[in-house]
Each structure stands twice: as structure tokens, then as C-alpha cells.
Design an enzyme around this catalytic site. Sequence first.
Site, mmCIF file in Angstrom:
data_model
loop_
_atom_site.group_PDB
_atom_site.id
_atom_site.type_symbol
_atom_site.label_atom_id
_atom_site.label_comp_id
_atom_site.label_asym_id
_atom_site.label_seq_id
_atom_site.Cartn_x
_atom_site.Cartn_y
_atom_site.Cartn_z
ATOM 1 N N HIS A 77 -15.189 -17.658 13.207
ATOM 2 C CA HIS A 77 -16.553 -18.172 13.286
ATOM 3 C C HIS A 77 -17.047 -17.996 14.714
ATOM 4 C CE1 HIS A 77 -16.573 -20.554 9.466
ATOM 5 N NE2 HIS A 77 -15.273 -20.594 9.693
ATOM 6 N N HIS A 110 -10.607 -15.121 9.106
ATOM 7 C CA HIS A 110 -11.929 -14.881 9.668
ATOM 8 C C HIS A 110 -12.149 -15.731 10.909
ATOM 9 C CE1 HIS A 110 -12.437 -18.263 6.883
ATOM 10 N NE2 HIS A 110 -13.485 -18.633 7.594
ATOM 11 N N ASP A 140 -23.337 -16.292 8.563
ATOM 12 C CA ASP A 140 -22.912 -17.337 7.636
ATOM 13 C C ASP A 140 -24.168 -17.853 6.939
ATOM 14 O OD1 ASP A 140 -22.129 -19.896 6.516
ATOM 15 O OD2 ASP A 140 -20.407 -19.876 7.874
ATOM 16 N N GLU A 163 -11.379 -22.953 4.198
ATOM 17 C CA GLU A 163 -12.458 -22.837 3.228
ATOM 18 C C GLU A 163 -12.430 -21.551 2.411
ATOM 19 O OE1 GLU A 163 -13.756 -21.341 7.200
ATOM 20 O OE2 GLU A 163 -12.770 -23.166 6.548
#
Length: 129
Positions: free
Chosen positions: A95, A93, A29, A88
Site C-alpha cells: 500500500h 501487495h 485502491d 485482506e
Amino acid sequence: MSSIFTKIISGEIPSYKIAEDDNFIAFLDVNPNAKGHTLCVPKQEIDKIFDLNENLYLGLMQFSRKIAIALEKAVPCKRIGMAVIGLEVPHAHVHLIPLNEMDEMRFQNKVALSKEEFEHLVTEIQRFL
């Protein structure tokens, strides 16, 4: 319109790629909560994680687990936290965040890393894959 993750997958946008296979990609990220914050993303653009078919969902979890194990070996931390937020970017996805304190999971405090630090992290994580 393609999501930012689809553009990363296609190579239109550069990334600090850690690993990929036919169905998934993992990259750092660029606005991390903590050093080593990694995103695991299915290559198929599907907005919500629970809209993934069962095989793709389970595959994402297996892929994420492999990355998390390597990440924990590469980045000193108490554990690897996992979050699925999904607001977002309209592309499912996961994290993976190296944790030493709970604030690193709150998505409020960010850390800044240089290009060299990102590149070094990629190399370190890949050593454990």
C-alpha cells in the site's frame, strides 16, 4: 481460486491502472484511506510478501519506490506512507498512501472518490513516471 488482484491483472476486473511492467502492476485502491492510495502488486500470485523470492521482493520494492515518487509529486501530501498488511487479500501487495496525518494509515477512515476523480488521479500520477 484466483485472487481479486489476479483478476485485475488478467483484465477480468477493471482497475484504475497507473503502471505495469512484466512483473508488477500499480493501481489505485478503490476503497482508499486517502486520495491517491495505490497498490503495487506482483503479477505472480503469492500469498505472503516474505514468500516472494529475493529478486521478486527487491523488484517489488524498486517498482513501489518509482510509483511512490510519482505519487508524491501528483498528490499534495507530507509524505508517502508504505504498509504491507496482507490479511485482506491472499496476494502479496504494498500500500502506498499519501499522508498528511497518521489516521490515513489506520485503514479505518476511508475517502470516497468519483470515477472522474480516480481517472484524473491516474493521469496525474502517470505524468510523473
